[in-house]
Scaffold this motif. Sequence first.
Motif, short mmCIF file in Angstrom:
data_model
loop_
_atom_site.label_atom_id
_atom_site.label_comp_id
_atom_site.label_asym_id
_atom_site.label_seq_id
_atom_site.Cartn_x
_atom_site.Cartn_y
_atom_site.Cartn_z
N ALA A 112 0.82 -1.22 0.00
CA ALA A 112 0.00 0.00 0.00
C ALA A 112 0.85 1.26 0.00
O ALA A 112 0.41 2.30 -0.47
CB ALA A 112 -0.93 -0.01 1.22
N THR A 113 2.07 1.17 0.52
CA THR A 113 2.84 2.41 0.75
C THR A 113 4.08 2.54 -0.12
O THR A 113 4.63 3.62 -0.22
CB THR A 113 3.28 2.50 2.22
OG1 THR A 113 4.06 1.35 2.54
CG2 THR A 113 2.08 2.58 3.15
N TRP A 114 4.55 1.46 -0.75
CA TRP A 114 5.83 1.54 -1.45
C TRP A 114 5.74 2.45 -2.67
O TRP A 114 4.85 2.33 -3.50
CB TRP A 114 6.31 0.16 -1.91
CG TRP A 114 7.67 0.23 -2.54
CD1 TRP A 114 8.81 0.66 -1.95
CD2 TRP A 114 8.02 -0.12 -3.89
NE1 TRP A 114 9.86 0.59 -2.85
CE2 TRP A 114 9.41 0.12 -4.04
CE3 TRP A 114 7.29 -0.62 -4.97
CZ2 TRP A 114 10.08 -0.13 -5.23
CZ3 TRP A 114 7.97 -0.87 -6.16
CH2 TRP A 114 9.34 -0.61 -6.29
N THR A 115 6.69 3.37 -2.73
CA THR A 115 6.82 4.25 -3.88
C THR A 115 8.22 4.08 -4.43
O THR A 115 9.19 4.28 -3.69
CB THR A 115 6.62 5.72 -3.47
OG1 THR A 115 5.37 5.82 -2.78
CG2 THR A 115 6.61 6.62 -4.70
N PRO A 116 8.38 3.73 -5.69
CA PRO A 116 9.74 3.56 -6.22
C PRO A 116 10.51 4.87 -6.17
O PRO A 116 9.92 5.95 -6.35
CB PRO A 116 9.50 3.16 -7.69
CG PRO A 116 8.09 2.73 -7.76
CD PRO A 116 7.36 3.46 -6.68
N PRO A 117 11.82 4.81 -5.93
CA PRO A 117 12.62 6.03 -5.99
C PRO A 117 12.48 6.66 -7.38
O PRO A 117 12.56 5.95 -8.38
CB PRO A 117 14.06 5.53 -5.77
CG PRO A 117 13.91 4.17 -5.17
CD PRO A 117 12.62 3.62 -5.64
N PRO A 118 12.26 7.98 -7.46
CA PRO A 118 12.03 8.61 -8.76
C PRO A 118 13.16 8.36 -9.76
O PRO A 118 12.90 8.22 -10.96
CB PRO A 118 11.94 10.10 -8.43
CG PRO A 118 11.57 10.15 -6.98
CD PRO A 118 12.16 8.93 -6.35
N ALA A 119 14.40 8.26 -9.26
CA ALA A 119 15.53 8.05 -10.17
C ALA A 119 15.75 6.57 -10.48
O ALA A 119 16.62 6.22 -11.27
CB ALA A 119 16.81 8.64 -9.57
N GLY A 120 14.98 5.71 -9.85
CA GLY A 120 15.19 4.29 -10.02
C GLY A 120 14.61 3.76 -11.32
O GLY A 120 13.60 4.26 -11.81
N ALA A 121 15.25 2.73 -11.86
CA ALA A 121 14.73 2.09 -13.08
C ALA A 121 13.34 1.50 -12.83
O ALA A 121 12.54 1.38 -13.76
CB ALA A 121 15.71 1.01 -13.55
N CYS A 122 13.04 1.16 -11.60
CA CYS A 122 11.74 0.57 -11.28
C CYS A 122 10.60 1.58 -11.38
O CYS A 122 9.43 1.19 -11.42
CB CYS A 122 11.76 -0.05 -9.89
SG CYS A 122 12.34 1.07 -8.60
N ALA A 123 10.94 2.88 -11.42
CA ALA A 123 9.89 3.90 -11.48
C ALA A 123 9.07 3.79 -12.77
O ALA A 123 7.93 4.24 -12.81
CB ALA A 123 10.50 5.29 -11.35
N SER A 124 9.66 3.19 -13.80
CA SER A 124 8.95 3.08 -15.07
C SER A 124 8.50 1.64 -15.36
O SER A 124 8.17 1.29 -16.48
CB SER A 124 9.83 3.58 -16.21
OG SER A 124 11.03 2.85 -16.25
N VAL A 125 8.50 0.82 -14.31
CA VAL A 125 8.14 -0.59 -14.46
C VAL A 125 6.93 -0.87 -13.57
O VAL A 125 6.76 -0.25 -12.52
CB VAL A 125 9.33 -1.48 -14.04
CG1 VAL A 125 8.97 -2.94 -14.00
CG2 VAL A 125 10.51 -1.25 -14.98
#
Length: 94
Positions: free
Chosen positions: A13-26
Amino acid sequence: MTERIEIIRSVRATWTPPPAGACASVDREVFLGYPGEPAVARLAREEDAKRVCARCSVLLECRESALAETNPVGVRGGLTPNERGAVRRRRAHH
Ligand code: SF4
């Protein structure tokens, strides 16, 4: 078990990917497990997530940050929760 399910739900419910992380677009589901996830599905998902982490520009910072927490959910910094636990234990003995 109930406690672990609650932790998984909370992180989901709370996890937000780091904005600079590759996961932010996955799709974030690649990184997060879910209660009752079958082992075969989890292993495949974790390998997918690790492939994303392998091309991430903030891998080392993310990994250290994840190791500083005891969050038992999701792939972070290229490591699964079990792998993070193993690194913490190794560091604790050196
Ligand atoms: S190392 Fe992995 S989990 Fe961490 S920010 Fe990069 S892609 Fe996301």
